[in-house]
Design an enzyme around this catalytic site. Structure first.
Site, PDB file in Angstrom:
ATOM      1  N   GLY A 159      39.386 -22.317  17.081  1.00  0.00           N
ATOM      2  CA  GLY A 159      39.767 -23.683  17.403  1.00  0.00           C
ATOM      3  C   GLY A 159      41.249 -23.880  17.158  1.00  0.00           C
ATOM      4  CB  ILE A 161      42.432 -24.060  12.032  1.00  0.00           C
ATOM      5  CG1 ILE A 161      42.583 -25.532  11.622  1.00  0.00           C
ATOM      6  CG2 ILE A 161      42.777 -23.143  10.863  1.00  0.00           C
ATOM      7  CD1 ILE A 161      41.620 -25.973  10.548  1.00  0.00           C
ATOM      8  NE  ARG A 240      33.672 -28.373   6.722  1.00  0.00           N
ATOM      9  CZ  ARG A 240      34.926 -28.678   7.031  1.00  0.00           C
ATOM     10  NH1 ARG A 240      35.918 -27.883   6.651  1.00  0.00           N
ATOM     11  NH2 ARG A 240      35.186 -29.783   7.724  1.00  0.00           N
ATOM     12  CD  GLU A 269      34.650 -27.625  -1.225  1.00  0.00           C
ATOM     13  OE1 GLU A 269      35.208 -28.717  -0.963  1.00  0.00           O
ATOM     14  OE2 GLU A 269      34.765 -26.608  -0.514  1.00  0.00           O
ATOM     15  CG  HIS A 288      38.384 -28.234   0.717  1.00  0.00           C
ATOM     16  ND1 HIS A 288      37.048 -28.457   1.010  1.00  0.00           N
ATOM     17  CD2 HIS A 288      39.020 -28.214   1.915  1.00  0.00           C
ATOM     18  CE1 HIS A 288      36.892 -28.578   2.316  1.00  0.00           C
ATOM     19  NE2 HIS A 288      38.079 -28.449   2.885  1.00  0.00           N
TER      20      HIS A 288
END
Length: 329
Positions: A159, A161, A240, A269, A288
């Site tokens: 994508g 990124i 993720r 997280e 993150h």
């Protein structure tokens, strides 16, 4: 008039840049949680009818996200959400799309996350730690290593990124394989579907996870995945946390598959204080925060303004999500 809802801080950043559009907009801002202001006057949430909602990272960090999203979900007039998220795996995005609301994602974090990936990968390929240890011992020693341009990279996800990661990796001359839907190669030397990822793992020196979390990719990195990896390879996860079976990762690290893991995302997280990942000598941890570059917000602002102009002009929006990204259709 089109009502648009955003945080007060977001409006202050861009108000001069959208001055030419204000005659067509009714801007409502959120200065603090559960408070809504229009033209300097507080108004109850029940009187709001936003067509557009802008969800920024700054709003998330300051705790205003529930105030924005609650109104969006309650508003029958909502038509478009611009969000700072790159991935839409949270259930709320499905609820929003089920209402018929269009969602445009952010590509603003692509640059800085790509820099994060390259910085960590290069520092693990080039023997910087070994050189520092020699310096500390005042030893004049050689530190041979495999040149970055001789390495093979496997990029899972292509994508906004992933494309930025590919752009920078290719600049170093790496051999790049991409796992993605479709066959368009882009900057890659070759493309594989997810079902064939095991073919590339035994020869990949660097594996980067930049894909969405779906039923298909959850726990993608399991015992079979790590067993297929090349000994000494690197794993970097900026996608993720649910992509990696963390118990399987620990077993993989014991056999040097991978030799090192760079993790910015985790199954839970914040990462629990007693989690083994914190102290493992082969793991690097960041909270993150790979998207925390100082250029992210300016790029996100520019993207929203450009999309706002397109929306008002009836033109296609950039980086608009498909229903399949939230599990619909």
């Amino acid at each position: 008039m089109i009502q648009i809802l955003m945080s007060e801080a977001s409006h202050l950043r861009i108000r001069d840049r959208i001055a030419h559009l204000v005659q067509r907009l009714e801007i409502v801002t959120v200065p603090e949680a559960n408070r809504y202001v229009r033209d300097g006057v507080d108004i109850p949430a029940g009187d709001l009818a936003p067509e557009i909602v802008w969800n920024t990272q700054e709003a998330y960090m300051s705790g205003l996200l529930p105030s924005l999203m609650r109104v969006l979900l309650d508003s029958p007039s909502a038509r478009w959400l611009q969000t700072f998220n790159a991935g839409l795996d949270l259930p709320i995005f499905r609820r929003i799309m089920e209402k018929g609301v269009r969602i445009t994602k952010s590509s603003a974090q692509g640059v800085v996350i790509a820099e994060y990936v390259l910085a960590h990968a290069l520092s693990l390929i080039v023997p910087i730690d070994a050189q520092r240890d020699l310096q500390a011992r005042r030893e004049w020693g050689r530190t041979p290593y495999r040149e970055v341009s001789q390495t093979r990279w496997l990029l899972v996800g292509y994508g906004a990124i992933g494309e930025q990661i590919a752009l920078r990796a290719r600049a170093f001359g790496v051999d790049l394989t991409v796992v993605r839907r479709g066959s368009e190669a882009g900057l890659a030397h070759r493309v594989l579907p997810l079902a064939r990822i095991a073919e590339a793992l035994p020869e990949s020196d660097v594996v980067v996870l930049a894909c969405a979390l779906t039923d298909e990719t959850r726990n993608l990195c399991n015992d079979a995945f790590f067993s297929a990896m090349k000994p000494g390879a690197l794993l970097l996860n900026i996608g993720r946390g649910g992509l990696v079976d963390e118990d399987a990762l620990r077993r993989g690290l014991e056999s040097q598959r991978p030799a090192h893991a760079v993790l910015d995302v985790f199954q839970t997280e914040p990462l629990p204080e007693d989690h083994w990942i914190w102290t493992h000598p082969q793991v690097r941890v960041s909270a993150h925060t790979s998207n925390s570059g100082d250029g992210v917000q300016p790029r996100a602002d520019a993207q929203f303004i450009a999309n706002l102009e397109r929306y008002l002009g009836g033109e296609p929006l950039t980086n608009e999500a498909e229903r399949s990204e939230v599990g619909l259709d």
